[in-house]
Design a protein around this motif. Structure first.
Motif, PDB file in Angstrom:
ATOM      1  N   PHE A  74      67.338   2.057 -12.652  1.00 57.31           N
ATOM      2  CA  PHE A  74      67.254   3.671 -12.764  1.00 57.31           C
ATOM      3  C   PHE A  74      68.542   4.175 -13.035  1.00 57.31           C
ATOM      4  CE2 PHE A  74      63.164   2.752 -11.836  1.00 57.31           C
ATOM      5  CZ  PHE A  74      62.357   3.807 -11.724  1.00 57.31           C
ATOM      6  N   GLN A  75      69.706   3.523 -12.630  1.00 61.14           N
ATOM      7  CA  GLN A  75      71.015   4.174 -12.619  1.00 61.14           C
ATOM      8  C   GLN A  75      71.461   4.189 -14.204  1.00 61.14           C
ATOM      9  OE1 GLN A  75      73.444   5.669 -10.158  1.00 61.14           O
ATOM     10  NE2 GLN A  75      71.416   5.707  -9.525  1.00 61.14           N
ATOM     11  N   GLU A  76      71.400   2.940 -14.721  1.00 60.93           N
ATOM     12  CA  GLU A  76      71.622   2.671 -15.900  1.00 60.93           C
ATOM     13  C   GLU A  76      70.709   3.769 -17.129  1.00 60.93           C
ATOM     14  OE1 GLU A  76      74.202   0.821 -17.457  1.00 60.93           O
ATOM     15  OE2 GLU A  76      74.632   0.211 -15.434  1.00 60.93           O
ATOM     16  N   SER A  77      69.628   3.822 -16.782  1.00 60.77           N
ATOM     17  CA  SER A  77      68.835   4.634 -17.694  1.00 60.77           C
ATOM     18  C   SER A  77      68.969   5.986 -17.479  1.00 60.77           C
ATOM     19  CB  SER A  77      67.175   4.071 -17.594  1.00 60.77           C
ATOM     20  OG  SER A  77      66.530   5.043 -18.373  1.00 60.77           O
TER      21      SER A  77
ATOM     22  N   VAL B 278      66.393 -10.228 -15.733  1.00 57.77           N
ATOM     23  CA  VAL B 278      66.809  -8.939 -15.732  1.00 57.77           C
ATOM     24  C   VAL B 278      65.594  -7.996 -15.963  1.00 57.77           C
ATOM     25  CG1 VAL B 278      68.125  -7.217 -17.317  1.00 57.77           C
ATOM     26  CG2 VAL B 278      68.937  -9.550 -17.108  1.00 57.77           C
ATOM     27  N   LEU B 279      65.547  -7.021 -14.939  1.00 58.91           N
ATOM     28  CA  LEU B 279      64.468  -6.182 -15.109  1.00 58.91           C
ATOM     29  C   LEU B 279      65.001  -4.885 -16.046  1.00 58.91           C
ATOM     30  CD1 LEU B 279      62.066  -4.647 -13.829  1.00 58.91           C
ATOM     31  CD2 LEU B 279      63.471  -3.593 -12.296  1.00 58.91           C
ATOM     32  N   ALA B 280      64.263  -4.961 -17.378  1.00 59.00           N
ATOM     33  CA  ALA B 280      64.544  -4.422 -18.606  1.00 59.00           C
ATOM     34  C   ALA B 280      63.939  -2.912 -18.678  1.00 59.00           C
ATOM     35  CB  ALA B 280      64.187  -5.176 -19.912  1.00 59.00           C
ATOM     36  N   ALA B 281      62.882  -2.688 -17.716  1.00 56.13           N
ATOM     37  CA  ALA B 281      62.196  -1.641 -17.920  1.00 56.13           C
ATOM     38  C   ALA B 281      61.286  -1.342 -16.846  1.00 56.13           C
ATOM     39  CB  ALA B 281      61.409  -1.354 -19.294  1.00 56.13           C
ATOM     40  N   ALA B 282      60.941  -0.427 -16.265  1.00 54.20           N
ATOM     41  CA  ALA B 282      59.978  -0.175 -15.391  1.00 54.20           C
ATOM     42  C   ALA B 282      59.323   1.443 -15.220  1.00 54.20           C
ATOM     43  CB  ALA B 282      60.595  -0.165 -13.853  1.00 54.20           C
ATOM     44  N   VAL B 283      57.997   1.248 -14.613  1.00 52.58           N
ATOM     45  CA  VAL B 283      57.267   2.579 -14.684  1.00 52.58           C
ATOM     46  C   VAL B 283      56.849   2.741 -13.300  1.00 52.58           C
ATOM     47  CG1 VAL B 283      55.059   1.534 -15.171  1.00 52.58           C
ATOM     48  CG2 VAL B 283      55.416   4.054 -15.697  1.00 52.58           C
ATOM     49  N   GLU B 284      57.104   4.121 -12.631  1.00 53.57           N
ATOM     50  CA  GLU B 284      56.727   4.329 -11.294  1.00 53.57           C
ATOM     51  C   GLU B 284      55.435   5.173 -11.417  1.00 53.57           C
ATOM     52  OE1 GLU B 284      58.674   6.472  -7.291  1.00 53.57           O
ATOM     53  OE2 GLU B 284      59.787   6.397  -9.260  1.00 53.57           O
ATOM     54  N   ILE B 285      54.288   4.789 -10.827  1.00 51.51           N
ATOM     55  CA  ILE B 285      53.146   5.610 -10.745  1.00 51.51           C
ATOM     56  C   ILE B 285      52.627   5.966  -9.631  1.00 51.51           C
ATOM     57  CG2 ILE B 285      52.388   5.051 -13.087  1.00 51.51           C
ATOM     58  CD1 ILE B 285      50.667   2.688 -11.779  1.00 51.51           C
TER      59      ILE B 285
ATOM     60  N   LEU C 250      59.500   6.298 -15.969  1.00 50.94           N
ATOM     61  CA  LEU C 250      59.490   5.449 -16.865  1.00 50.94           C
ATOM     62  C   LEU C 250      60.930   5.335 -17.318  1.00 50.94           C
ATOM     63  CD1 LEU C 250      56.764   4.842 -19.402  1.00 50.94           C
ATOM     64  CD2 LEU C 250      59.163   4.474 -20.144  1.00 50.94           C
ATOM     65  N   VAL C 251      61.507   4.173 -17.090  1.00 53.34           N
ATOM     66  CA  VAL C 251      62.870   3.884 -17.373  1.00 53.34           C
ATOM     67  C   VAL C 251      63.053   2.624 -18.315  1.00 53.34           C
ATOM     68  CG1 VAL C 251      63.886   5.315 -15.617  1.00 53.34           C
ATOM     69  CG2 VAL C 251      63.475   2.887 -15.234  1.00 53.34           C
ATOM     70  N   VAL C 252      63.869   2.560 -19.153  1.00 49.16           N
ATOM     71  CA  VAL C 252      64.144   1.247 -19.970  1.00 49.16           C
ATOM     72  C   VAL C 252      65.888   1.244 -19.939  1.00 49.16           C
ATOM     73  CG1 VAL C 252      64.252   0.376 -22.296  1.00 49.16           C
ATOM     74  CG2 VAL C 252      62.332   1.671 -21.594  1.00 49.16           C
ATOM     75  N   HIS C 253      66.258   0.281 -19.759  1.00 48.77           N
ATOM     76  CA  HIS C 253      67.733  -0.193 -19.710  1.00 48.77           C
ATOM     77  C   HIS C 253      68.336   0.153 -21.191  1.00 48.77           C
ATOM     78  CE1 HIS C 253      71.451  -2.161 -19.588  1.00 48.77           C
ATOM     79  NE2 HIS C 253      71.440  -2.359 -18.199  1.00 48.77           N
ATOM     80  N   PRO C 254      69.294   0.706 -21.301  1.00 48.21           N
ATOM     81  CA  PRO C 254      69.825   0.873 -22.673  1.00 48.21           C
ATOM     82  C   PRO C 254      69.927  -0.150 -23.483  1.00 48.21           C
ATOM     83  CG  PRO C 254      71.143   2.328 -20.892  1.00 48.21           C
ATOM     84  CD  PRO C 254      70.025   1.301 -20.123  1.00 48.21           C
TER      85      PRO C 254
END
Length: 149
Positions: free
Chosen positions: A20-23, A61-68, A80-84
């Motif tokens: 989340f910090q990176e995205s 590595v956690l590349a992306a995540a969605v929080e619902i 909804l975040v994706v690592h750059p």
């Protein structure tokens, strides 16, 4: 492959925090703000959330995540975040497809910063309609979207 993240476990909460910090640094830049509330979330905040997290892993590595968040007849996409490093690889699209099929909610809702063109374009491609705008914490202008399934 999309997997549920047990965010109450410290190691997973730390991985979510890092992602989340990176995205969100990228979104803060897009919005032209230095004080961006999502960047203030702590590892403990992730551990103690009453939401569900699902992620896409690239090796360890956690590349992306969605929080619902499941509401009455509505599924809210909280984040909804994706690592750059993994931008423009279709991962956010896969997560949205997953969310669309997640449950039998009638409506999906999401919001993003008004100047986050990549997110806005993605949501519009998925048939989300803009439902309003508001000024959120830190004076950040946000756009709201919804989609009936």
């Amino acid at each position: 492959m999309i997997k549920k993240i047990t965010h109450s476990e410290i190691s997973n909460a730390e991985k979510l925090h890092t992602l989340f910090q990176e995205s969100y640094r990228i979104e803060a830049d897009l919005l032209g703000v230095s004080d961006f509330p999502p960047l203030q979330r702590t590892t403990s905040d992730f551990q103690n959330r009453n939401t569900q997290f699902y992620g896409v892993w690239k090796g360890e590595v956690l590349a992306a995540a969605v929080e619902i968040n499941q509401l009455k007849n509505t599924l809210e996409i909280c984040s909804l975040v994706v690592h750059p490093k993994y931008f423009r690889q279709g991962i956010a699209r896969k997560l949205l497809l997953f969310v669309e099929d997640y449950d039998n909610s009638e409506t999906l809702i999401v919001e993003t910063g008004w100047a986050n063109a990549p997110a806005i374009n993605l949501y519009e491609k998925f048939g989300f309609q803009e439902t309003g705008e508001y000024i959120g914490p830190g004076g950040i202008k946000k756009k709201c979207f919804s989609k009936t399934k």
